[in-house]
Design a protein around this motif. Structure first.
Motif, PDB file in Angstrom:
ATOM      1  N   THR A   1      -5.443  -0.574  -0.387  1.00 50.32           N
ATOM      2  CA  THR A   1      -6.936  -0.694  -0.808  1.00 50.32           C
ATOM      3  C   THR A   1      -7.133  -1.614  -1.015  1.00 50.32           C
TER       4      THR A   1
ATOM      5  N   GLU B   1      -1.094   2.145   3.765  1.00 47.51           N
ATOM      6  CA  GLU B   1      -2.778   2.487   3.238  1.00 47.51           C
ATOM      7  C   GLU B   1      -2.375   1.685   2.429  1.00 47.51           C
TER       8      GLU B   1
ATOM      9  N   GLY C   1       0.820  -0.710   0.452  1.00 49.08           N
ATOM     10  CA  GLY C   1      -0.085   0.119  -0.183  1.00 49.08           C
ATOM     11  C   GLY C   1       1.022   0.954  -0.222  1.00 49.08           C
TER      12      GLY C   1
ATOM     13  N   LYS D   1       2.825   5.840   4.987  1.00 52.28           N
ATOM     14  CA  LYS D   1       1.994   7.864   5.019  1.00 52.28           C
ATOM     15  C   LYS D   1       2.950   8.004   5.897  1.00 52.28           C
TER      16      LYS D   1
ATOM     17  N   THR E   1     -12.079  -2.089  -2.855  1.00 51.84           N
ATOM     18  CA  THR E   1     -12.488  -0.825  -2.959  1.00 51.84           C
ATOM     19  C   THR E   1     -12.137   0.280  -1.775  1.00 51.84           C
ATOM     20  N   ARG E   2     -11.928  -0.628  -0.238  1.00 53.06           N
ATOM     21  CA  ARG E   2     -12.388   0.316   0.909  1.00 53.06           C
ATOM     22  C   ARG E   2     -10.674   0.405   1.241  1.00 53.06           C
ATOM     23  N   LYS E   3     -10.168   1.476   1.901  1.00 49.06           N
ATOM     24  CA  LYS E   3      -9.213   1.320   2.416  1.00 49.06           C
ATOM     25  C   LYS E   3      -8.855   1.182   3.611  1.00 49.06           C
ATOM     26  N   LYS E   4      -7.930   0.638   3.987  1.00 49.26           N
ATOM     27  CA  LYS E   4      -7.662   0.099   5.584  1.00 49.26           C
ATOM     28  C   LYS E   4      -6.005   0.599   5.365  1.00 49.26           C
ATOM     29  N   THR E   5      -6.628   1.139   6.970  1.00 53.51           N
ATOM     30  CA  THR E   5      -4.475   1.584   7.342  1.00 53.51           C
ATOM     31  C   THR E   5      -4.690   1.013   8.102  1.00 53.51           C
TER      32      THR E   5
END
Length: 156
Positions: free
Chosen positions: A131, A129, A116, A119, A134-138
């Motif tokens: 994806t 981060e 990812g 950040k 289509t969902r973002k996850k940190t």
């Protein structure tokens, strides 16, 4: 092996710095019957074959003179490539905002591999981060749990 890498780093660093280049990584590995000493160098806009050749020639002379490695080996000097390893703090700092691939020693959040956008880096951890469909996850990964990390090439 780590002793060889330490000694080679001491020998190579002044040569590489003199040429205004950056020492990215050193590997000393046995593949089949042969030992390989690989030195990865870089600079802001990438290195060319002439720069690799200059480092190789100067480093080879110095290694022959000091003879710190007990086995015959092949010396290779090259760019780290597009998937440059992240080893030092400054590597992570320069990679903020870029796509990275990280493997950990043990599972974190149920996984051991993460890809990812880097950040943040600091306070003993990296934050990426991801994806996923289509969902973002940190995900926050403790620095001491990272087995290896590198830039990851993405194709759009």
């Amino acid at each position: 092996m780590s002793k060889v890498i330490e000694v080679v780093e001491e020998i190579a660093s002044p040569i590489i710095n003199e040429l205004n280049l950056e020492l990215v990584d050193i590997e000393y590995v046995k593949e089949g019957k042969n030992w390989f000493l690989r030195v990865f160098i870089d600079k802001e806009n990438g290195v060319d074959i002439e720069e690799c050749g200059m480092v190789s020639e100067k480093l080879s002379e110095k290694l022959d003179e000091l003879d710190p490695i007990p086995y015959n080996y092949f010396l290779e000097v090259s760019s780290p490539g597009a998937e440059r390893p992240l080893k030092k703090d400054k590597d992570y700092e320069k990679a903020i905002g870029k796509n990275v691939f990280i493997k950990t020693y043990e599972p974190i959040d149920g996984g051991k591999t993460f890809e990812g956008i880097l950040k943040e880096f600091g306070d003993g951890q990296v934050t990426i981060e991801m994806t996923i469909k289509t969902r973002k996850k940190t995900v926050q990964i403790p620095f001491d749990k990272i087995a290896n990390a590198r830039l990851a090439v993405t194709f759009s």
